[in-house]
Design an enzyme around this catalytic site. Structure first.
Site, PDB file in Angstrom:
ATOM      1  N   LYS A 185      -4.821  -8.402  -6.639  1.00  0.00           N
ATOM      2  CA  LYS A 185      -6.244  -8.511  -5.943  1.00  0.00           C
ATOM      3  C   LYS A 185      -7.191  -7.620  -6.484  1.00  0.00           C
ATOM      4  O   LYS A 185      -7.041  -6.394  -6.800  1.00  0.00           O
ATOM      5  CB  LYS A 185      -6.050  -8.443  -4.411  1.00  0.00           C
ATOM      6  CG  LYS A 185      -7.020  -8.539  -3.445  1.00  0.00           C
ATOM      7  CD  LYS A 185      -6.542  -8.391  -1.955  1.00  0.00           C
ATOM      8  CE  LYS A 185      -6.617  -7.051  -1.527  1.00  0.00           C
ATOM      9  NZ  LYS A 185      -7.504  -6.652  -0.463  1.00  0.00           N
ATOM     10  N   LYS A 203       0.823  -1.267  -0.097  1.00  0.00           N
ATOM     11  CA  LYS A 203       0.075   0.077   0.129  1.00  0.00           C
ATOM     12  C   LYS A 203       0.933   1.151  -0.018  1.00  0.00           C
ATOM     13  O   LYS A 203       0.613   2.511  -0.807  1.00  0.00           O
ATOM     14  CB  LYS A 203      -1.015   0.133   1.256  1.00  0.00           C
ATOM     15  CG  LYS A 203      -2.124  -1.151   1.045  1.00  0.00           C
ATOM     16  CD  LYS A 203      -3.318  -0.789   1.850  1.00  0.00           C
ATOM     17  CE  LYS A 203      -4.140  -1.784   1.273  1.00  0.00           C
ATOM     18  NZ  LYS A 203      -5.649  -2.031   1.935  1.00  0.00           N
ATOM     19  N   LYS A 254     -11.403  -2.648  -3.343  1.00  0.00           N
ATOM     20  CA  LYS A 254     -12.428  -1.335  -3.312  1.00  0.00           C
ATOM     21  C   LYS A 254     -11.630  -0.183  -3.959  1.00  0.00           C
ATOM     22  O   LYS A 254     -12.199   0.659  -4.695  1.00  0.00           O
ATOM     23  CB  LYS A 254     -12.695  -0.652  -1.943  1.00  0.00           C
ATOM     24  CG  LYS A 254     -13.046  -1.821  -0.927  1.00  0.00           C
ATOM     25  CD  LYS A 254     -13.597  -1.271   0.063  1.00  0.00           C
ATOM     26  CE  LYS A 254     -13.979  -2.108   1.485  1.00  0.00           C
ATOM     27  NZ  LYS A 254     -12.603  -2.415   2.166  1.00  0.00           N
TER      28      LYS A 254
END
Ligand code: AQP
Length: 340
Positions: A202, A118, A205
């Site tokens: 993956k 991230k 959202k």
């Protein structure tokens, strides 16, 4: 400890960091419902404090929080059977999280692959909260002495860290059984639903393009369009499961079909052996619409009454607090904080 009537206590949560995806549904919520309906005391959380580890517009956060509650309920979480609440309203999470910040080691945090993914090349500029997130997640679980944690594959390392934090706390303070060793529950065909445009990434959202994910609020036409345009390859579906090796997009679409129809990838391959994408993709889209549309319609209905959603959250927070506060008090006594 989990009380005698419920020796198996489940905790899990989802961040209200945007619209939910089919990955969150298949990897998490669907399995939360199954565990609620088995012999578990279940505690499900909207982890709003985790959501703000990256910037959230306040109005969007409020909306996503309520929409996530609507998704939980529309998918089958019953607020009378499970405890359903938002994390910020049970302050014991943050308080135990601080204690755990002082138990966890920086070296442990440096090994967390989700932080590396991230933060990317921008690690100096991301929030301190994003770095410390797994220690708050450990607190979310252990403040209830939860024994089972259903999660997708991406959260496995964080549950393992939770076990390390529990063990170190118990060891340092010489309270061998105080915090349990929670088990990650990662099973079923959809523990890692992949991005529809790149089968090696993956489905998230916060992924860049809307076409790479199925949102729980997508309508039938959009779901069909996204599956039609989903990346596949030039080969038909194989005759055996082994034939999916090296074909990440094909494997992902087969696994999604299996998860939606409560069967196995083997059974899907048996049914569609040798099929062309022109046959499989419309069948997958029809199945997804049949499973997801009733949930999205019910979510929309529930969202028409936000005050009722807030009442459900308030009741859930009271029930959660009744379990969490005595465990926090005991933790503070163990640590040596003088309480009044
Ligand atoms: N693609 C996925 N496949 C299977 N399970 C998944 N989960 C998330 N994506 C998939 C599971 O959903 C639960 C809640 O996740 P979260 O919202 O707390 O955090 P996340 O894993 O970071 O989810 P996202 O969708 O990728 O959110 P963003 O983009 O905001 O970071 C977890 O059990 C997770 O494993």
């Amino acid at each position: 400890m989990a009380d005698a009537a419920h020796t198996r206590r489940v905790f899990s949560g989802i961040k209200p960091s945007g619209g939910l995806t089919m990955g969150n549904y298949l990897g998490a919520i669907k399995r939360f419902v199954e565990m609620q309906n088995a012999d578990y005391q279940s505690i499900y959380c909207v982890v709003d404090m985790h959501a703000i580890t990256v910037w959230q517009e306040p109005d969007d956060l409020r909306h996503a929080t309520r929409e996530l509650v609507a998704a939980y309920i529309a998918s089958g979480i019953d607020p009378d059977k499970s405890i359903l609440f938002n994390q910020s309203q049970v302050s014991a999470h943050a308080e135990l999280g601080w204690v755990f910040n002082c138990v966890a080691r920086v070296g442990w945090m440096n090994r967390m692959t989700q932080f590396k993914d991230k933060a990317g090349k921008n690690a100096e500029a991301v929030s301190l909260g994003l770095y410390a997130y797994p220690s708050l997640m450990a607190a979310d679980i252990l403040i209830y002495h939860a024994t089972h944690v259903p999660v997708g594959e991406d959260q496995k390392q964080h549950v393992e860290l939770t076990r390390d934090i529990a063990a170190k706390f118990n060891h340092d303070f010489k309270v061998p059984d105080f915090f349990p060793q929670p088990e990650p529950i990662i099973d079923g065909p959809a523990t890692r639903v992949m991005n529809l445009r790149d089968g090696t990434k993956k489905m998230s959202k916060s992924g860049q393009s809307d076409m790479e994910r199925i949102n729980m609020t997508d309508d039938a036409a959009l779901i069909a369009k996204k599956f039609k345009k989903a990346k596949s390859d030039a080969e038909p579906l194989p005759e055996t499961l082994a034939g999916l090796a090296g074909r990440p997009e094909a494997k992902n679409l087969v696994e999604i079909y299996a998860a939606l129809s409560d069967t196995t990838p083997e059974a899907v391959i048996a049914e569609f052996a040798g099929a062309q994408w022109g046959r499989f993709k419309p069948a997958l889209a029809d199945l997804a619409v049949a499973k997801l549309e009733p949930i999205s319609l019910e979510m929309a209905r529930l969202m028409q009454d936000p005050a009722e959603i807030d009442r459900i959250l308030a009741k859930g927070a009271d029930k959660a607090n009744a379990i969490a506060q005595p465990i926090l008090d005991k933790t503070y006594d163990i640590v040596g904080f003088v309480r009044h």
